[in-house]
Design an enzyme around this catalytic site. Structure first.
Site, PDB file in Angstrom:
ATOM      1  N   ASP A 133      -9.891  -0.298  32.981  1.00 40.15           N
ATOM      2  CA  ASP A 133     -10.652  -1.554  33.086  1.00 40.15           C
ATOM      3  C   ASP A 133     -10.391  -2.372  31.827  1.00 40.15           C
ATOM      4  OD1 ASP A 133     -12.710  -3.529  33.809  1.00 40.15           O
ATOM      5  OD2 ASP A 133     -13.405  -1.997  35.192  1.00 40.15           O
ATOM      6  N   HIS A 190      -9.334  -7.053  35.817  1.00 39.58           N
ATOM      7  CA  HIS A 190      -9.901  -5.965  35.007  1.00 39.58           C
ATOM      8  C   HIS A 190      -8.806  -5.199  34.275  1.00 39.58           C
ATOM      9  CE1 HIS A 190     -14.139  -6.352  35.979  1.00 39.58           C
ATOM     10  NE2 HIS A 190     -13.872  -6.433  37.262  1.00 39.58           N
ATOM     11  N   GLU A 229     -13.035  -8.766  41.519  1.00 39.98           N
ATOM     12  CA  GLU A 229     -13.305  -9.696  40.423  1.00 39.98           C
ATOM     13  C   GLU A 229     -12.035 -10.096  39.664  1.00 39.98           C
ATOM     14  OE1 GLU A 229     -17.850  -8.333  39.421  1.00 39.98           O
ATOM     15  OE2 GLU A 229     -16.270  -7.156  38.454  1.00 39.98           O
TER      16      GLU A 229
END
Ligand code: ACM
Length: 758
Positions: A192, A265, A328
């Site tokens: 991440d 990410h 995202e």
């Protein structure tokens, strides 16, 4: 059905225990699908022998031996030789009488027989272990017949080891706890923005650079300004560590699904290899949480790099699924990149979402060529779902529903029920958490198959999973606290047929599992025993009536202020002066939960029938106008219930004191949490009236109240002089959120918990 009562009462440790007459029918989590318990028992002794057949897994036998040793101290021998009695006999049975991964467990007076296939023996062992009781130094198992098999093939738990890192032994413990509750998929969130945690031999900077960050955000993400600690933080698993963990998981019939995030990410990856971004960088391994604009550029260099990474990942993890993230991923870099725009044209894609689909499809195809299947967060549906990909539905159930309707597999893990980084208790003493409020009861109520999904598509719902994001979970004891007992509730959701689930029974089973957690030194939450304070106006006088609500079968014990006498709550408590009420749920006058406190501030407005024009926004109108006069000044972290919210509007409160009343000061307790679009108010105005029709402004003077302000809580203190029957207090909203702040251009929220009039 004959009921067999076992009396169990765990040793006293930190909290007095919830001692119950434990019904042996009400022990096993997840609840078996068919279970009959009788009144007699089988006694486990040093002479008991494990007998197994050719097809029984040696690992299962060894697991049983180790666990029996751990839980009872007995060392049992295992043999393939037949033996007539005092045995635990394993029979492998692939006939249609036992569904896949199912088992039958027959505990008789003189023997235990376990029939099962695939992981069935292992699951039978878990049920057996949960049935073991010590009584008068005997180790007993009630005579029982169980026929059982899992409802869903994916009964998952996820762990984010990026935001905070947990070592090999922690991960193994996590796996062992999953196994006890028959969960079988471990989703390992390995990469991440804040770290890259898996060694990749071909690209060593992923860990030498990407595994470490130069500090970590302190406190909550939405607070401003941000405060960081500056210690270097990180760690990673070597490939040897991973092989060891994979072997351990395999011995527990758990498949590991590793997650390699793409195309978003990826700050840690880009810090190591900035040439894979759309802009030159440099990039840092993030020290804070959230979503970051820098994503992978869909260049040939990137694909070649990702293929190298996936080659090594596929070799390390024998399971079918590889998680490729997909959540995202902002599109701003792709929008501004001529390369990305030319790709969109070249492949006749609709837009950047189409480009993400194209990206994902390439990776899905690559994984397929290696005999693997890809699964991604539900954003991978946004530009059209890649053929052959499965979806993990987290932004609600729509993603999973759409996937299943289209004939794709889906795992249901909606934030509303399956995110164990949310609060599980409304007590103000809870450790800082991400947000949200997901009680164990709410988790238990979850139904993974969407109601509107036609029956013929049900098979596409693979199951469900609990997600443990660790932004606010800095150490492993807090991981434990966040998953126990919510994981047990989800285990039952994933395993037990809906008709056999029962919340009341589940609650009855918890104490015996809490005892196990204590023996194992596991930290867990007793929020299931939380009580609720419910303040109400007192029709017979000033102040309020404090009601206390406890879960079924429990009563509240309470005391007030310095008086140490504990009383049993029988009726609402009138409060007519400032005081702290301490209360706890109790069984037979013994506390079973954690204490909660009602910090009551008595003032002239307490319990007043105040009117509000306009009313608060319906989303934050808990308790209505009375919230302003209930004597509670709002707790942190705020969770809504003690706050009234006004969107872009002023708060105007009118009090009727019934008779002329002298007023000396007014305090307004509000929030300023700009990350959540909640802004402080403008200067408060006060008006007095004798008839409730015509009001005259009262001069106010803002002074320092002398109270420490705990951001985002704030208090404005005004001195004023008036004697009046009616009082109007206006708390003006700050208006439109200014540029440069989160939510700029939108109307600001005004949040007020109490107006203290003295
Ligand atoms: C997620 O919670 N971003 C999948």
């Amino acid at each position: 059905m004959i009921r067999f009562l076992l009396f169990t009462c765990a040793l006293l440790t930190l909290l007095p225990h919830y001692c119950v007459a434990q019904n042996a029918n009400v022990v096993i989590i997840p609840q078996p699908n068919l279970m009959v318990v009788q009144q007699t028992t089988f006694e486990l002794s040093p002479a008991t022998v494990i007998v197994y057949d050719k097809k029984t897994s040696k690992k299962d036998i060894s697991h049983l031996q180790k666990q029996i040793q751990r839980e009872t101290g007995l060392t049992l021998k295992a043999t393939k030789k037949r033996k007539p009695e005092n045995v635990i006999r394993f029979v492998t049975d692939y006939s249609i009488t036992i569904p896949d991964n199912g088992y039958q467990l027959f505990v008789r007076n003189n023997e235990i027989e376990i029939r099962g296939n695939f992981a069935g023996h292992f699951y039978a062992i878990q049920s057996l272990l949960q049935l073991i009781r010590k009584e008068n130094s005997k180790i007993l198992i009630p005579v029982t017949n169980i026929m059982d098999h899992p409802r869903f093939p994916w009964r998952g738990m996820h762990l984010d080891v990026v935001r905070h890192f947990f070592g090999k032994q922690d991960v193994k413990n996590y796996l062992s706890w999953m196994a006890r509750y028959k969960m079988n998929v471990f989703h390992w969130h390995l990469t991440d923005d804040q770290g890259w945690r898996i060694e990749i031999k071909k690209w060593p900077r992923l860990t030498s650079v990407g595994a470490y960050r130069n500090g970590t955000l302190k406190g909550h993400y939405t607070e401003s300004p941000d405060v960081y600690d500056t210690s270097r933080y990180g760690g990673f698993y070597t490939q040897n560590d991973i092989r060891e963990i994979v072997r351990y998981a395999d011995s527990l019939h758990i498949t590991i699904v590793p997650e390699i995030e793409m195309p978003g990410h990826v700050s840690a990856l880009l810090a190591a290899y900035p040439e894979l971004a759309c802009t030159p960088g440099p990039f840092e391994v993030q020290r804070t949480w959230g979503v970051f604009d820098d994503v992978l550029c869909p260049s040939e260099k990137t694909f070649s790099f990702l293929q190298d990474v996936l080659d090594e990942v596929c070799k390390l993890f024998p399971g079918k699924y590889i998680h490729i993230g997909g959540d995202e991923a902002p599109k701003v870099r792709w929008k501004n990149s001529t390369y990305c725009q030319s790709l969109i044209k070249q492949h006749q894609l609709k837009d950047e979402n189409g480009l993400q689909s194209w990206f994902v499809q390439r990776i899905v195809n690559y994984l397929q060529s290696k005999g693997k299947r890809a699964i991604g967060w539900d954003e991978i549906l946004d530009g059209g779902l890649a053929k052959g990909a499965a979806v993990m539905s987290w932004r609600g159930e729509q993603g999973g529903l759409d996937a299943a309707l289209a004939g794709h597999y889906a795992v249901m893990t909606p934030g509303s029920h399956c995110y164990f980084d949310h609060y599980q208790s409304a007590y103000p003493t809870e450790p800082l958490a991400f947000g949200g409020y997901t009680t164990v009861e709410k988790v238990y109520s979850y139904e993974p198959v969407p109601k509107i999904l036609p029956k013929e598509k049900h098979e596409y719902i693979l199951g469900t999973q609990g997600n443990v994001w660790t932004e606010y979970i800095p150490d492993f004891s807090q991981v434990q606290y966040m998953i126990f007992p919510r994981m047990l509730a989800l285990a039952e959701v994933g395993w037990t047929q809906p008709g056999n689930k029962n919340w009341t029974m589940f609650k009855e089973k918890l104490p015996i599992h809490f005892s196990w957690m204590e023996r194992e030194g596991i930290r867990y939450s007793r929020a299931v025993y939380d009580l609720k304070f419910i303040p109400k106006p007192n029709p017979n006088g000033p102040g309020i009536l404090l009601h206390i609500e406890t879960p079924d079968g429990l009563q509240a014990q309470y005391r007030i202020g310095k008086d140490q006498t504990m009383r049993t709550y029988v009726e609402p408590i009138p409060l007519q002066e400032s005081a702290i009420v301490y209360a706890v749920s109790a069984k037979d006058e013994l506390p079973v939960g954690a204490y909660n406190t009602y910090n009551y501030w008595h003032h002239l407005g307490s319990g007043n029938a105040v009117t509000l024009t306009p009313p608060p926004h319906q989303q934050y109108s808990n308790g209505g106008a009375f919230t302003l006069t209930d004597g509670i000044t709002g707790n942190l972290p705020w969770k809504g219930s003690e706050w009234l919210g006004f969107l872009g509007e002023d708060l105007t409160a009118i009090y009727d004191f019934q008779k002329p009343t002298a007023i000396g000061s007014i305090r307004v307790v509000s929030l300023a949490d700009e990350g959540s679009w909640i802004h402080g108010h403008r200067p408060v105005q006060v008006f007095a009236s004798e008839d409730g029709l015509t009001y005259k402004a009262v001069r106010v003077k803002k002074v320092n109240s002398g109270f420490a302000q705990t951001p985002p809580l704030q208090e404005a203190f005004y001195q004023c002089q008036a004697t009046t029957r009616y009082l109007k207090v206006v708390v003006p909203n700050s208006g439109i959120i200014p540029d440069g702040k989160p939510g700029a251009g939108h109307r600001a929220w005004l949040f007020v918990s109490e107006i203290i009039i003295e």
